[in-house]
Design an enzyme around this catalytic site. Structure first.
Site, PDB file in Angstrom:
ATOM      1  N   SER A 108       0.849  -1.206   0.000  1.00 35.46           N
ATOM      2  CA  SER A 108       0.000   0.000   0.000  1.00 35.46           C
ATOM      3  C   SER A 108       0.874   1.243   0.000  1.00 35.46           C
ATOM      4  O   SER A 108       2.075   1.161   0.280  1.00 35.46           O
ATOM      5  CB  SER A 108      -0.844  -0.034   1.290  1.00 35.46           C
ATOM      6  OG  SER A 108      -1.227   1.256   1.704  1.00 35.46           O
ATOM      7  N   TYR A 150      -2.605   0.043  10.370  1.00 36.60           N
ATOM      8  CA  TYR A 150      -2.577  -0.343   8.951  1.00 36.60           C
ATOM      9  C   TYR A 150      -1.197  -0.068   8.355  1.00 36.60           C
ATOM     10  O   TYR A 150      -0.627  -0.917   7.666  1.00 36.60           O
ATOM     11  CB  TYR A 150      -3.652   0.446   8.212  1.00 36.60           C
ATOM     12  CG  TYR A 150      -3.856   0.109   6.774  1.00 36.60           C
ATOM     13  CD1 TYR A 150      -3.271   0.882   5.765  1.00 36.60           C
ATOM     14  CD2 TYR A 150      -4.659  -0.958   6.385  1.00 36.60           C
ATOM     15  CE1 TYR A 150      -3.463   0.588   4.426  1.00 36.60           C
ATOM     16  CE2 TYR A 150      -4.865  -1.253   5.038  1.00 36.60           C
ATOM     17  CZ  TYR A 150      -4.267  -0.473   4.067  1.00 36.60           C
ATOM     18  OH  TYR A 150      -4.454  -0.757   2.727  1.00 36.60           O
TER      19      TYR A 150
HETATM   20  P1  NAP Z   1     -12.044  -4.581   0.609  1.00 34.29           P
HETATM   21  O1  NAP Z   1     -12.947  -4.063  -0.460  1.00 34.29           O
HETATM   22  O2  NAP Z   1     -12.263  -4.177   2.024  1.00 34.29           O
HETATM   23  O3  NAP Z   1     -12.003  -6.201   0.519  1.00 34.29           O
HETATM   24  C1  NAP Z   1     -11.206  -6.880   1.456  1.00 34.29           C
HETATM   25  C2  NAP Z   1     -11.590  -8.340   1.380  1.00 34.29           C
HETATM   26  O4  NAP Z   1     -10.864  -9.070   2.385  1.00 34.29           O
HETATM   27  C3  NAP Z   1     -13.075  -8.569   1.669  1.00 34.29           C
HETATM   28  O5  NAP Z   1     -13.591  -9.571   0.832  1.00 34.29           O
HETATM   29  C4  NAP Z   1     -13.052  -9.044   3.120  1.00 34.29           C
HETATM   30  O6  NAP Z   1     -14.140  -9.833   3.487  1.00 34.29           O
HETATM   31  C5  NAP Z   1     -11.786  -9.884   3.105  1.00 34.29           C
HETATM   32  N1  NAP Z   1     -11.318 -10.180   4.467  1.00 34.29           N
HETATM   33  C6  NAP Z   1     -11.231  -9.329   5.506  1.00 34.29           C
HETATM   34  N2  NAP Z   1     -10.773  -9.979   6.587  1.00 34.29           N
HETATM   35  C7  NAP Z   1     -10.567 -11.282   6.211  1.00 34.29           C
HETATM   36  C8  NAP Z   1     -10.106 -12.454   6.887  1.00 34.29           C
HETATM   37  N3  NAP Z   1      -9.778 -12.432   8.189  1.00 34.29           N
HETATM   38  N4  NAP Z   1     -10.028 -13.603   6.189  1.00 34.29           N
HETATM   39  C9  NAP Z   1     -10.412 -13.656   4.887  1.00 34.29           C
HETATM   40  N5  NAP Z   1     -10.860 -12.582   4.180  1.00 34.29           N
HETATM   41  C10 NAP Z   1     -10.931 -11.408   4.858  1.00 34.29           C
HETATM   42  O7  NAP Z   1     -10.531  -4.174   0.263  1.00 34.29           O
HETATM   43  P2  NAP Z   1      -9.873  -3.764  -1.131  1.00 34.29           P
HETATM   44  O8  NAP Z   1      -9.958  -2.295  -1.297  1.00 34.29           O
HETATM   45  O9  NAP Z   1     -10.367  -4.680  -2.199  1.00 34.29           O
HETATM   46  O10 NAP Z   1      -8.334  -4.092  -0.797  1.00 34.29           O
HETATM   47  C11 NAP Z   1      -7.831  -5.397  -0.949  1.00 34.29           C
HETATM   48  C12 NAP Z   1      -6.411  -5.392  -0.400  1.00 34.29           C
HETATM   49  O11 NAP Z   1      -5.654  -4.370  -1.048  1.00 34.29           O
HETATM   50  C13 NAP Z   1      -6.338  -5.079   1.097  1.00 34.29           C
HETATM   51  O12 NAP Z   1      -5.263  -5.803   1.672  1.00 34.29           O
HETATM   52  C14 NAP Z   1      -6.022  -3.583   1.132  1.00 34.29           C
HETATM   53  O13 NAP Z   1      -5.334  -3.215   2.310  1.00 34.29           O
HETATM   54  C15 NAP Z   1      -5.132  -3.447  -0.079  1.00 34.29           C
HETATM   55  N6  NAP Z   1      -5.092  -2.105  -0.651  1.00 34.29           N
HETATM   56  C16 NAP Z   1      -6.251  -1.472  -1.017  1.00 34.29           C
HETATM   57  C17 NAP Z   1      -6.152  -0.190  -1.582  1.00 34.29           C
HETATM   58  C18 NAP Z   1      -7.374   0.588  -1.995  1.00 34.29           C
HETATM   59  O14 NAP Z   1      -7.226   1.810  -2.256  1.00 34.29           O
HETATM   60  N7  NAP Z   1      -8.544   0.007  -2.082  1.00 34.29           N
HETATM   61  C19 NAP Z   1      -4.914   0.401  -1.768  1.00 34.29           C
HETATM   62  C20 NAP Z   1      -3.776  -0.278  -1.355  1.00 34.29           C
HETATM   63  C21 NAP Z   1      -3.881  -1.543  -0.814  1.00 34.29           C
HETATM   64  P3  NAP Z   1     -15.264  -9.189   4.450  1.00 34.29           P
HETATM   65  O15 NAP Z   1     -16.116  -8.326   3.583  1.00 34.29           O
HETATM   66  O16 NAP Z   1     -15.982 -10.367   5.011  1.00 34.29           O
HETATM   67  O17 NAP Z   1     -14.551  -8.384   5.517  1.00 34.29           O
HETATM   68  C1  GCO Z   2      -6.533   5.400   3.794  1.00 35.62           C
HETATM   69  C2  GCO Z   2      -6.778   4.455   2.647  1.00 35.62           C
HETATM   70  C3  GCO Z   2      -5.472   3.882   2.149  1.00 35.62           C
HETATM   71  C4  GCO Z   2      -5.735   2.931   1.018  1.00 35.62           C
HETATM   72  C5  GCO Z   2      -4.478   2.356   0.492  1.00 35.62           C
HETATM   73  C6  GCO Z   2      -3.570   3.390  -0.082  1.00 35.62           C
HETATM   74  O1  GCO Z   2      -7.348   5.429   4.721  1.00 35.62           O
HETATM   75  O2  GCO Z   2      -5.522   6.115   3.708  1.00 35.62           O
HETATM   76  O3  GCO Z   2      -7.675   3.425   3.014  1.00 35.62           O
HETATM   77  O4  GCO Z   2      -4.803   3.244   3.182  1.00 35.62           O
HETATM   78  O5  GCO Z   2      -6.541   1.887   1.413  1.00 35.62           O
HETATM   79  O6  GCO Z   2      -3.844   1.526   1.402  1.00 35.62           O
HETATM   80  O7  GCO Z   2      -2.526   2.726  -0.762  1.00 35.62           O
END
Ligand code: NAP
Ligand code: GCO
Length: 283
Positions: free
Chosen positions: A148, A161
């Site tokens: 991230s 986080y």
């Molecule tokens: P999201 O929409 O919140 O989806 C996260 C998924 O993980 C959901 O299906 C959730 O299921 C599942 N999960 C949570 N806790 C779990 C557990 N204990 N065991 C199994 N599954 C679990 O997140 P996203 O935005 O798609 O992000 C996916 C990944 O990328 C995360 O690691 C996030 O930190 C990372 N990321 C996201 C962004 C962004 O901007 N979106 C940027 C950088 C990194 P539930 O719905 O049941 O909780």
């Molecule tokens: C926040 C956001 C970010 C994104 C992502 C950025 O609250 O700043 O959720 O953490 O999820 O990780 O790369």
């Protein structure tokens, strides 16, 4: 497909994406399936697994899904054993499952800190540890971690986080160091700010219909002046899962619209009228 493009194909590979009922995980799995991979995913609720299976089916993808909490080593070991018996060795693991809690550190309860660390950092340890023995035996494997912006930068309210995602960057490097000799590559995807359910609170319109201040802020920090879309990350995911990246190991590849290269501009300079409502899948 020409021979060169075959390097990006995943024909016959078994790809496990954790937490992939929707969001980025679903996008990664969809891309893997489009280049030949068999998809395996888990979520913590049967209702979400079922919804995920429905969503994959709608895309013509026959996925294998089951309830498995990535923080529960017994469940993970049983999940991997089940997949290996029913489908085969897991060739590709994407440690995608993750949560965030946005609470000022001095107000954060220990249980909230532990929940984020357990899912975002210990979960990838548990899942990687479960798939590595078969990858070693097979003589190949790909592990892709979900890092991230917070693997590099801090910001208010996301202490747990950021600590988890910073630790995940080093776990990525350590798996590379320890298992690269077995032709196993462990890298990470470092997304910028992507329009998914996880970031929905940061984009929600204000009561008066105006832009969320954080929405304006992120656009002022992103040269592309937009939030990422899940499809923006699919090409990189396929690349890191394929033999085309066999000599890349221990790296975090940032895919952020330029945020990490740009000091940003005054948010009040942005012409909000030109911004479309960010599309995002509804779970
Ligand atoms: P999201 O929409 O919140 O989806 C996260 C998924 O993980 C959901 O299906 C959730 O299921 C599942 N999960 C949570 N806790 C779990 C557990 N204990 N065991 C199994 N599954 C679990 O997140 P996203 O935005 O798609 O992000 C996916 C990944 O990328 C995360 O690691 C996030 O930190 C990372 N990321 C996201 C962004 C962004 O901007 N979106 C940027 C950088 C990194 P539930 O719905 O049941 O909780
Ligand atoms: C926040 C956001 C970010 C994104 C992502 C950025 O609250 O700043 O959720 O953490 O999820 O990780 O790369």
């Amino acid at each position: 497909m020409t021979d060169f493009l075959q390097k990006f194909a995943l024909n016959g590979k078994v790809a496990w994406v954790t937490g992939a009922s929707y969001g980025l995980g679903f996008a990664y799995a969809e891309a893997f399936a489009s280049v030949g991979a068999k998809i395996v995913f888990n979520d913590i609720k049967q209702e979400l697994v079922d919804r995920g299976l429905e969503a994959y089916k709608k895309k013509g993808i026959e996925a294998y899904g089951a309830v498995c909490d990535v923080t529960n080593e017994e469940q993970v070991q049983a999940f991997v054993k089940d997949v290996e018996e029913k489908i085969g060795t897991i060739d590709i693991l994407v440690n995608n499952a993750g949560i965030i809690k946005r609470i000022p550190m001095v107000e954060m309860e220990l249980k909230d800190w532990n929940a984020v660390i357990n899912i975002d950092l210990t979960g990838p340890f548990i899942c990687s540890k479960a798939v590595l023995p078969s990858m070693i035996k097979k003589g190949s494997g790909k592990i892709i971690n979900a890092c991230s912006m917070m693997s590099e930068f801090g910001r208010e309210t996301v202490s747990a986080y950021a600590a988890a995602k910073g630790g995940l960057k080093m776990l990525t490097r350590n798996i590379c160091s320890e298992y690269g000799q077995y032709n196993i590559q462990c890298n990470a995807i470092g997304p910028g700010y992507i329009a998914t359910p996880q970031t929905a609170p940061l984009r929600a319109k204000q009561e008066d219909g105006s832009m969320h201040p954080f929405d304006r802020f992120i656009r002022s920090k992103t040269p592309a002046q937009r939030w990422g879309r899940t499809e923006d990350l699919q090409g990189l995911a396929v690349f890191l899962a394929s033999e085309a990246s066999d000599f890349i190991n221990g790296q975090v590849v940032y895919i952020d619209g330029g945020i990490s290269a740009y000091i940003g501009q005054d948010p009040s300079n942005l012409d909000a009228s030109k911004f479309q409502e960010e599309e995002e899948e509804q779970i």
